[in-house]
Design a protein around this motif. Structure first.
Motif, mmCIF file in Angstrom:
data_model
loop_
_atom_site.group_PDB
_atom_site.id
_atom_site.type_symbol
_atom_site.label_atom_id
_atom_site.label_comp_id
_atom_site.label_asym_id
_atom_site.label_seq_id
_atom_site.Cartn_x
_atom_site.Cartn_y
_atom_site.Cartn_z
ATOM 1 N N MET A 77 -1.872 3.814 -9.465
ATOM 2 C CA MET A 77 -1.370 4.961 -8.715
ATOM 3 C C MET A 77 -1.978 6.244 -9.265
ATOM 4 O O MET A 77 -2.284 6.331 -10.449
ATOM 5 C CB MET A 77 0.160 5.035 -8.807
ATOM 6 C CG MET A 77 0.881 3.878 -8.142
ATOM 7 S SD MET A 77 2.676 3.970 -8.384
ATOM 8 C CE MET A 77 2.783 3.513 -10.119
ATOM 9 N N ASN A 78 -2.157 7.227 -8.386
ATOM 10 C CA ASN A 78 -2.607 8.539 -8.852
ATOM 11 C C ASN A 78 -1.451 9.524 -8.755
ATOM 12 O O ASN A 78 -0.578 9.422 -7.886
ATOM 13 C CB ASN A 78 -3.832 9.029 -8.061
ATOM 14 C CG ASN A 78 -3.543 9.199 -6.577
ATOM 15 O OD1 ASN A 78 -2.803 10.107 -6.174
ATOM 16 N ND2 ASN A 78 -4.129 8.338 -5.748
ATOM 17 N N GLY B 135 -0.311 -2.578 -10.608
ATOM 18 C CA GLY B 135 -0.866 -1.711 -9.588
ATOM 19 C C GLY B 135 -1.564 -0.516 -10.207
ATOM 20 O O GLY B 135 -1.641 -0.377 -11.434
ATOM 21 N N ASN C 144 0.694 -1.397 -5.113
ATOM 22 C CA ASN C 144 1.498 -2.143 -6.065
ATOM 23 C C ASN C 144 1.584 -3.591 -5.603
ATOM 24 O O ASN C 144 1.700 -3.855 -4.405
ATOM 25 C CB ASN C 144 2.902 -1.533 -6.166
ATOM 26 C CG ASN C 144 3.757 -2.227 -7.214
ATOM 27 O OD1 ASN C 144 4.444 -3.194 -6.924
ATOM 28 N ND2 ASN C 144 3.702 -1.734 -8.429
ATOM 29 N N GLU D 191 -4.380 9.382 -13.095
ATOM 30 C CA GLU D 191 -4.321 8.086 -12.427
ATOM 31 C C GLU D 191 -3.867 7.068 -13.464
ATOM 32 O O GLU D 191 -4.195 7.189 -14.654
ATOM 33 C CB GLU D 191 -5.698 7.714 -11.862
ATOM 34 C CG GLU D 191 -5.639 6.818 -10.648
ATOM 35 C CD GLU D 191 -6.958 6.777 -9.884
ATOM 36 O OE1 GLU D 191 -7.073 5.971 -8.959
ATOM 37 O OE2 GLU D 191 -7.872 7.568 -10.208
ATOM 38 N N ASN E 88 0.847 -1.195 0.000
ATOM 39 C CA ASN E 88 0.000 0.000 0.000
ATOM 40 C C ASN E 88 0.881 1.244 0.000
ATOM 41 O O ASN E 88 1.925 1.283 0.661
ATOM 42 C CB ASN E 88 -0.917 0.019 1.225
ATOM 43 C CG ASN E 88 -2.044 -0.976 1.110
ATOM 44 O OD1 ASN E 88 -2.641 -1.138 0.050
ATOM 45 N ND2 ASN E 88 -2.352 -1.667 2.200
ATOM 46 N N MET E 89 0.456 2.255 -0.743
ATOM 47 C CA MET E 89 1.184 3.511 -0.826
ATOM 48 C C MET E 89 0.209 4.662 -0.644
ATOM 49 O O MET E 89 -1.010 4.475 -0.752
ATOM 50 C CB MET E 89 1.901 3.627 -2.176
ATOM 51 C CG MET E 89 2.930 2.530 -2.413
ATOM 52 S SD MET E 89 3.704 2.642 -4.035
ATOM 53 C CE MET E 89 2.308 2.242 -5.101
ATOM 54 N N SER E 90 0.745 5.829 -0.375
ATOM 55 C CA SER E 90 -0.118 6.987 -0.160
ATOM 56 C C SER E 90 -0.902 7.358 -1.410
ATOM 57 O O SER E 90 -1.972 7.957 -1.329
ATOM 58 C CB SER E 90 0.720 8.183 0.301
ATOM 59 O OG SER E 90 1.689 8.523 -0.686
ATOM 60 N N ASN E 91 -0.388 6.977 -2.582
ATOM 61 C CA ASN E 91 -1.066 7.335 -3.836
ATOM 62 C C ASN E 91 -1.571 6.119 -4.600
ATOM 63 O O ASN E 91 -1.819 6.196 -5.809
ATOM 64 C CB ASN E 91 -0.136 8.138 -4.733
ATOM 65 C CG ASN E 91 1.079 7.341 -5.185
ATOM 66 O OD1 ASN E 91 1.478 6.383 -4.513
ATOM 67 N ND2 ASN E 91 1.677 7.725 -6.298
ATOM 68 N N GLY E 92 -1.724 4.959 -3.916
ATOM 69 C CA GLY E 92 -2.246 3.783 -4.597
ATOM 70 C C GLY E 92 -1.710 2.501 -3.997
ATOM 71 O O GLY E 92 -1.479 2.402 -2.790
#
Length: 402
Positions: free
Chosen positions: A273-274, A271, A228, A280, A222-226
């Motif tokens: 991501m934005n 993944g 992977n 996005e 998990n990432m702050s922008n999506g």
């Protein structure tokens, strides 16, 4: 007359009861049409490797109905689903219909773990897919039973036995074991899965195909922008040839004996991501290889790169782009394809996953090794006229899930 009134009252009470209103209607659908330069109508070309946007030539639908029945601390969930596929060429057509799911899942019935779920029937069993290529890299769905989400500390263990084919020689089965939510570093977890495909025999004999093992590891970040995911899979025998191809895992298991020496593996990364408020993007990176495949014991290798960036004009309208490239070598024969798509779309929300989505698209498809578009064939399927190495398709499509 009194009997009729009593029957009417009973039916009305049933329809208005809480349980009747609690029916969960869920499903998926896609439908549309296109015009191509070489092939006339819709075209689908290597979509698992170059991307599915503007590259599908069928209508497909799933209609699911489920209901939760509660008694004390127990929840018994009844799930059902009908799936249908057709080419969409006519307003009234015979399609392929399948009872895709018909199962009961009971939570709270096992005294040793009230959070675990006991199930039996036919179900989509914890499928794993990459949406932009419609690629189910782990899919052992079918008829069987098991226990899901047994608590082992913070981890969750799931065990299942699922049937996988049957004919005059016997029946095939999958023993499936998964351990999820294994903590790694910050915001990262690991899931491991083992699928063992084996067969029984009857009085007519047995299969010549060996049992196969498929091992899967999935790292979810998990990432702050999506998010992977990185996926590593290794398969033997009938699973070896599946790992070397973009067919998915859980497709037809070859028990002819041709795949007994096969070994295959693949590495996937995907993944969404934005990038700021307006952009996005989803992606797929894949490398697949195998050795000693088929009756001629050939080797194969291939790779796939697909990106789908999306620009959001507002909460409803977006412009979607998709570019894909898939190439490799199978039995010393090269293959390759590429695709470019641009679509103007309107969706119910501004997220990458917002659906329903209506899209108008244009796609440029390229066969880099063969002239496969617009080939002329006779009644026996023999090619009698040369084709083109590219094609352009324009069309309109809707996709929805609920």
């Amino acid at each position: 007359m009194k009997k009729v009134n009593l029957l009417t009252a009973a039916v009305s009470a049933a329809l208005l009861s809480t349980s009747a209103l609690a029916v969960d209607f869920n499903g998926y659908m896609r439908a549309g049409t296109g015009i191509s330069g070489s092939d006339g109508g819709d075209v689908s070309f290597m979509k698992n490797g170059v991307g599915r946007l503007g590259n599908e030539n069928d209508n497909y639908s799933e209609f699911g109905f489920a209901q939760d029945l509660k008694t004390g601390e127990q929840t018994w969930r009844l799930e059902s689903m009908i799936a249908s596929g057709a080419n969409g060429a006519n307003g009234w057509e015979d399609g392929d219909f399948n009872v895709a799911q018909f199962a009961v899942k009971a939570k709270g019935v096992l005294a040793f773990d009230r959070d675990a779920t006991l199930w039996a029937g036919k179900t989509y069993y914890q499928r794993k897919d990459i949406h932009i290529t419609d690629f189910y890299f782990l899919n052992t769905s079918g008829t069987g039973g098991g226990i899901e989400n047994i608590s082992l500390g913070n981890q969750k263990l799931s065990l299942a036995l699922i049937q996988d084919g049957e004919d005059s020689n016997g029946a095939g089965y999958i023993a499936d074991a998964r351990l999820a939510n294994i903590g790694l570093w910050s915001d990262a977890t690991l899931e491991v899965a083992l699928a063992y495909n084996f067969s029984t025999e009857n009085e007519n004999g047995k299969y010549d195909g060996d049992n196969g093992l498929l091992a899967t590891g999935i790292i979810h970040q998990n990432m702050s922008n999506g998010f992977n995911q990185t996926v590593v899979q290794v398969g033997t025998a009938g699973y070896g040839v599946q790992m070397a191809n973009l067919w998915g895992a859980g497709t037809y298991y070859d028990r002819s004996g041709n795949q007994n020496d096969g070994l295959g593996y693949r590495i996937l990364n995907w993944g969404v991501m934005n990038f700021g408020d307006s952009w996005e993007m989803g992606h797929q990176l894949a490398y697949l290889a195998g050795s000693d495949l088929g009756s001629n014991k050939h080797d194969s290798s291939q790779y796939s790169v697909v990106v789908r960036p999306m620009y959001k004009w507002n909460d409803t309208m977006r412009t979607v782009f998709e570019a894909g490239y898939n190439a490799g070598e199978v039995d010393d024969v090269d293959f390759g394809g590429a695709k470019l798509t641009i679509a103007q779309a309107w969706a119910m929300g501004d997220s990458f996953w917002a659906r329903p989505e209506i899209r108008v698209y244009g796609s440029y498809l390229m066969d880099l090794e063969n002239d496969s578009f617009g080939e002329v064939t006779d009644g026996n399927g023999n090619i009698t006229g040369a084709g083109s190495d590219n094609d352009f398709v324009v069309g309109i499509q809707v996709e929805a899930w609920w």
